[in-house]
Scaffold this motif. Sequence first.
Motif, short mmCIF file in Angstrom:
data_model
loop_
_atom_site.label_atom_id
_atom_site.label_comp_id
_atom_site.label_asym_id
_atom_site.label_seq_id
_atom_site.Cartn_x
_atom_site.Cartn_y
_atom_site.Cartn_z
N ASP A 89 -1.15 4.12 33.26
CA ASP A 89 0.06 4.54 33.99
C ASP A 89 1.28 3.73 33.56
O ASP A 89 2.41 4.17 33.78
CB ASP A 89 -0.14 4.37 35.50
N HIS A 90 1.04 2.54 33.00
CA HIS A 90 2.14 1.64 32.64
C HIS A 90 2.36 1.57 31.14
O HIS A 90 2.97 0.62 30.64
CB HIS A 90 1.85 0.23 33.19
N ARG A 91 1.85 2.57 30.44
CA ARG A 91 2.06 2.60 28.99
C ARG A 91 3.57 2.59 28.69
O ARG A 91 4.35 3.29 29.34
CB ARG A 91 1.44 3.86 28.42
N GLY A 92 3.97 1.81 27.72
CA GLY A 92 5.38 1.69 27.38
C GLY A 92 6.08 0.54 28.09
O GLY A 92 7.27 0.32 27.86
N LYS A 93 5.33 -0.20 28.92
CA LYS A 93 5.90 -1.34 29.65
C LYS A 93 5.10 -2.61 29.36
O LYS A 93 3.94 -2.55 28.95
CB LYS A 93 5.89 -1.07 31.15
N ASN A 94 5.74 -3.74 29.59
CA ASN A 94 5.04 -5.02 29.56
C ASN A 94 4.48 -5.29 30.96
O ASN A 94 5.24 -5.46 31.91
CB ASN A 94 5.99 -6.15 29.15
N GLY B 191 1.18 -5.45 26.35
CA GLY B 191 2.42 -4.92 25.81
C GLY B 191 2.54 -3.42 25.95
O GLY B 191 1.60 -2.73 26.35
N PRO B 192 3.69 -2.86 25.59
CA PRO B 192 3.92 -1.42 25.70
C PRO B 192 2.93 -0.57 24.92
O PRO B 192 2.67 0.58 25.28
CB PRO B 192 5.34 -1.24 25.16
N ASP B 193 2.36 -1.12 23.84
CA ASP B 193 1.42 -0.37 23.02
C ASP B 193 -0.03 -0.57 23.44
O ASP B 193 -0.95 -0.08 22.78
CB ASP B 193 1.59 -0.76 21.55
N GLY B 194 -0.25 -1.32 24.53
CA GLY B 194 -1.61 -1.51 25.02
C GLY B 194 -2.35 -2.68 24.42
O GLY B 194 -3.54 -2.86 24.68
N THR B 195 -1.67 -3.50 23.63
CA THR B 195 -2.32 -4.70 23.08
C THR B 195 -1.94 -5.92 23.91
O THR B 195 -0.89 -5.96 24.56
CB THR B 195 -1.92 -4.95 21.61
N ILE B 196 -2.80 -6.92 23.87
CA ILE B 196 -2.56 -8.15 24.63
C ILE B 196 -1.56 -9.02 23.88
O ILE B 196 -1.78 -9.37 22.72
CB ILE B 196 -3.89 -8.89 24.86
N ARG B 197 -0.45 -9.36 24.54
CA ARG B 197 0.61 -10.16 23.92
C ARG B 197 0.50 -11.64 24.29
O ARG B 197 0.99 -12.50 23.58
CB ARG B 197 1.98 -9.63 24.36
#
Length: 247
Positions: free
Chosen positions: A113-118, A211-217
């Motif tokens: 649901d939060h894709r595209g957000k940090n 992160g916005p792309d679904g990877t762990i920042r």
Amino acid sequence: MSSGSSTRTPAGKRAPQIRTRQRQQASRLAREARSVHGGRSDRRPVWIVLVVLAVVGVVTVLYLIYQDSRTDPDAVTVGGSGFRHAVGQPGIGAAAPAFTLAAHTGGRVSLADHRGKNVLLYFQEGLMCQPCWDQIRDLEKNAGAVRAAGVDAVMSITTDPADQINRKMTDEKLTTPVLSDPDLRVSHAYTANQYGMMGTSRDGHSFVLVGPDGTIRWRADYGGKPDYTMFVPTDKLLTDLRAERRP
């Protein structure tokens, strides 16, 4: 006949000669054996074997150290905040495991649901951990600083039932979404249950920035031994996030 008999050695005299030859032959064989086993040709293979064993031993130790640095929950670092923390698995750069969980406000919430957000995920110990709820309060109190650090949303995850979490949130007058993970399925996926005081039955005090792309920042697991930290002031938390996060 007399001339033939005069050339033969009597049997009594032959016996000492035979024994002498036997002793000489035995002495020669012994010298050859000592030469084979004590010479350079035998020492060289033993030296090579010892070197190979030493190299294998060093490589094994280095491999174990490398594996420990990747998987050991007790391997910690001290960031700019001064708070010791580990970086568990999945770590920075890995895809964040997807999930859908019941929220304390009702309904279900998905990471997608939060894709595209940090999104900052906060895994915590639950109802009996008052410092954990104080952590949420401090994050809400410093919401402006959290947004300035590039965090668009904060969600907390714990293992208590959603209705009990709802009562706790009402009592504490908090609004951050808290999700219920009673079977620890999501906690296991993030290994967040490796860093608490209650063994593996509950989460510790772990933060994971997706992160916005679904990877762990960024990731910091503060709840592990020996300190078992259950509260990190927001300014200290953001100090580590800024210093350790990846773009």
